[in-house]
Scaffold this motif. Structure first.
Motif, PDB file in Angstrom:
ATOM      1  N   ASP A  24       1.342  10.347  -6.176  1.00  0.00           N
ATOM      2  CA  ASP A  24       0.660   9.541  -5.161  1.00  0.00           C
ATOM      3  C   ASP A  24       0.338   8.151  -5.669  1.00  0.00           C
ATOM      4  O   ASP A  24      -0.813   7.837  -5.974  1.00  0.00           O
ATOM      5  CB  ASP A  24      -0.642  10.233  -4.732  1.00  0.00           C
ATOM      6  CG  ASP A  24      -0.464  11.074  -3.493  1.00  0.00           C
ATOM      7  OD1 ASP A  24       0.570  10.953  -2.834  1.00  0.00           O
ATOM      8  OD2 ASP A  24      -1.382  11.858  -3.175  1.00  0.00           O
ATOM      9  N   ASN A  74       0.835  -1.195   0.000  1.00  0.00           N
ATOM     10  CA  ASN A  74       0.000   0.000   0.000  1.00  0.00           C
ATOM     11  C   ASN A  74       0.873   1.250   0.000  1.00  0.00           C
ATOM     12  O   ASN A  74       1.690   1.449   0.899  1.00  0.00           O
ATOM     13  CB  ASN A  74      -0.919  -0.023   1.225  1.00  0.00           C
ATOM     14  CG  ASN A  74      -1.880   1.128   1.227  1.00  0.00           C
ATOM     15  OD1 ASN A  74      -1.496   2.270   1.412  1.00  0.00           O
ATOM     16  ND2 ASN A  74      -3.146   0.823   1.021  1.00  0.00           N
ATOM     17  N   ASP A 101       0.102   4.427   0.532  1.00  0.00           N
ATOM     18  CA  ASP A 101      -0.128   5.341   1.658  1.00  0.00           C
ATOM     19  C   ASP A 101       0.579   4.882   2.930  1.00  0.00           C
ATOM     20  O   ASP A 101       1.030   5.703   3.724  1.00  0.00           O
ATOM     21  CB  ASP A 101      -1.629   5.516   1.918  1.00  0.00           C
ATOM     22  CG  ASP A 101      -2.314   6.294   0.803  1.00  0.00           C
ATOM     23  OD1 ASP A 101      -1.659   7.179   0.217  1.00  0.00           O
ATOM     24  OD2 ASP A 101      -3.480   5.999   0.499  1.00  0.00           O
ATOM     25  N   GLN A 102       0.692   3.576   3.127  1.00  0.00           N
ATOM     26  CA  GLN A 102       1.377   3.063   4.313  1.00  0.00           C
ATOM     27  C   GLN A 102       2.892   3.284   4.238  1.00  0.00           C
ATOM     28  O   GLN A 102       3.556   3.383   5.268  1.00  0.00           O
ATOM     29  CB  GLN A 102       1.083   1.577   4.497  1.00  0.00           C
ATOM     30  CG  GLN A 102      -0.356   1.309   4.884  1.00  0.00           C
ATOM     31  CD  GLN A 102      -0.670  -0.181   4.934  1.00  0.00           C
ATOM     32  OE1 GLN A 102       0.076  -1.013   4.415  1.00  0.00           O
ATOM     33  NE2 GLN A 102      -1.804  -0.511   5.544  1.00  0.00           N
ATOM     34  N   LYS A 158       4.300   5.831   2.324  1.00  0.00           N
ATOM     35  CA  LYS A 158       4.571   7.172   1.795  1.00  0.00           C
ATOM     36  C   LYS A 158       5.627   7.934   2.592  1.00  0.00           C
ATOM     37  O   LYS A 158       6.545   8.519   2.013  1.00  0.00           O
ATOM     38  CB  LYS A 158       3.279   7.988   1.713  1.00  0.00           C
ATOM     39  CG  LYS A 158       3.465   9.316   1.027  1.00  0.00           C
ATOM     40  CD  LYS A 158       2.137  10.034   0.820  1.00  0.00           C
ATOM     41  CE  LYS A 158       2.357  11.353   0.111  1.00  0.00           C
ATOM     42  NZ  LYS A 158       1.088  12.023  -0.175  1.00  0.00           N
ATOM     43  N   SER A 159       5.546   7.939   3.913  1.00  0.00           N
ATOM     44  CA  SER A 159       6.525   8.699   4.699  1.00  0.00           C
ATOM     45  C   SER A 159       7.929   8.118   4.545  1.00  0.00           C
ATOM     46  O   SER A 159       8.913   8.865   4.456  1.00  0.00           O
ATOM     47  CB  SER A 159       6.120   8.774   6.171  1.00  0.00           C
ATOM     48  OG  SER A 159       6.126   7.492   6.752  1.00  0.00           O
TER      49      SER A 159
END
Length: 85
Positions: free
Chosen positions: A36, A5, A7-8, A10-11
């Motif tokens: 994104d 994923n 978003d998981q 991304k950082s």
């Protein structure tokens, strides 16, 4: 294989890219925007008379230069060597 994923991660992706940007590998006066999501870079060992769909790919992420519009890709496994896919 479990899905990965964006978003998981991304950082972690942002930190890894910021490290490379700090080294001056690529430059844009106004900075960069992280796309994104993941992209797949297709590679082929031969080029024939027809356009080939599918085949091996390199999972990657990309940034876009705010002033230049240039797209720079980073192989996901190089940025985050600990991930499994």
């Amino acid at each position: 294989m479990n899905p990965i994923n964006f978003d998981q991660l991304k950082s972690q992706i942002e930190k890894a890219i910021e490290t490379r940007l700090a080294n001056g590998l690529i430059n844009d006066p106004l900075g960069f925007i992280l796309l994104d999501g993941f992209i797949n870079v297709i590679y082929q060992k031969e080029i024939g008379n027809a356009f080939q769909i599918g085949g091996p790919t390199v999972p990657a992420v990309a940034v876009v230069g705010k002033s230049t519009g240039l797209i720079h890709t980073f192989a996901l496994k190089v940025l985050l060597p600990h991930i499994e896919f």
